[in-house]
Design a protein around this motif. Structure first.
Motif, short mmCIF file in Angstrom:
data_model
loop_
_atom_site.label_atom_id
_atom_site.label_comp_id
_atom_site.label_asym_id
_atom_site.label_seq_id
_atom_site.Cartn_x
_atom_site.Cartn_y
_atom_site.Cartn_z
N VAL A 98 34.20 -35.83 19.04
CA VAL A 98 35.05 -37.01 19.13
C VAL A 98 35.18 -37.33 20.61
N ALA A 122 32.31 -39.80 16.94
CA ALA A 122 33.24 -40.92 16.75
C ALA A 122 33.85 -41.22 18.11
N VAL A 125 37.04 -43.15 20.33
CA VAL A 125 38.39 -43.68 20.29
C VAL A 125 38.71 -44.24 21.68
N CYS A 153 42.98 -49.40 15.08
CA CYS A 153 43.64 -48.28 14.42
C CYS A 153 45.09 -48.68 14.14
N ILE A 203 38.51 -40.37 10.76
CA ILE A 203 37.45 -40.91 11.61
C ILE A 203 36.09 -40.62 11.00
N TYR A 215 37.05 -46.74 17.41
CA TYR A 215 38.43 -47.04 17.05
C TYR A 215 39.17 -47.46 18.31
#
Length: 192
Positions: A7, A34, A36, A64, A70, A76
């Motif tokens: 992540v 993923a 963020v 989000c 996720i 996101y």
């Protein structure tokens, strides 16, 4: 989502839109991670970061707005007037406190370090202040990776410089090169 996936937490503030544009336009799709994106947002104005980034990447970009699991290959983005944390690979949305100084990047990266350990990657781009330093230290302490925009390539070099001075980032470079480095790291880790 599998608990052993990477992540990537990306923090940006002043000058961050240009840095994010360059970073995501250089990042290939279908990476085994993923993403963020945490930025400093005004409380009262709806952020358009999700629509902005959709034009810069082939990956799906979502706001989000509520707690959500996720998925690999997704981006996101933090909504306005909130903080986001991650626990058990689920993004958890919290109302932003009344504190004047925004610590959204530290809050997310600290939770990322705890949740993902060596699979946590922090990317800190242009911004003023030192948000991101505490979180980056935790990512490093938990075996994760920290990548930082070079201050001379940033519109506002305070956040990157704070991490360079106060932590030990694995890479310090321009946003485009950081994207290449991250892609290489993720693809190499996927081979093992």
């Amino acid at each position: 989502m599998e608990n052993d996936c990477y992540v990537v937490g990306i923090g940006a503030s002043a000058g961050g839109m240009e840095a994010l544009r360059t970073f995501f336009s250089q990042l290939p799709p279908n990476l085994p991670a993923a993403f963020v994106v945490i930025t400093h947002l005004m409380r009262e104005h709806r952020s358009i970061l999700d629509s902005y980034l959709r034009d810069k990447t082939e990956m799906a970009v979502v706001r989000c707005d509520h707690d959500m699991g996720i998925e690999l290959g997704m981006v996101y983005v933090l909504p306005e007037n909130t903080h986001v944390t991650i626990r058990q690979r689920i993004l958890r949305v919290h109302p932003r406190s009344n504190e004047i100084i925004n610590h959204a990047i530290d809050i997310f990266l600290s939770s990322l370090a705890t949740d993902c350990g060596s699979k946590a990657i922090a990317v800190v781009l242009s911004g003023r202040g030192s948000d991101g330093l505490e979180g980056s230290r935790k990512v490093s302490a938990n075996g994760g990776t920290v990548l930082v925009q070079s201050p001379e390539s940033a519109y506002a070099g305070d956040m990157p410089q704070a991490i360079i001075t106060g932590d030990h980032p694995q890479e310090i470079s321009s946003p485009g090169y950081l994207a290449e480095k991250l892609a290489s790291l993720l693809l190499d880790s996927n081979k093992t």
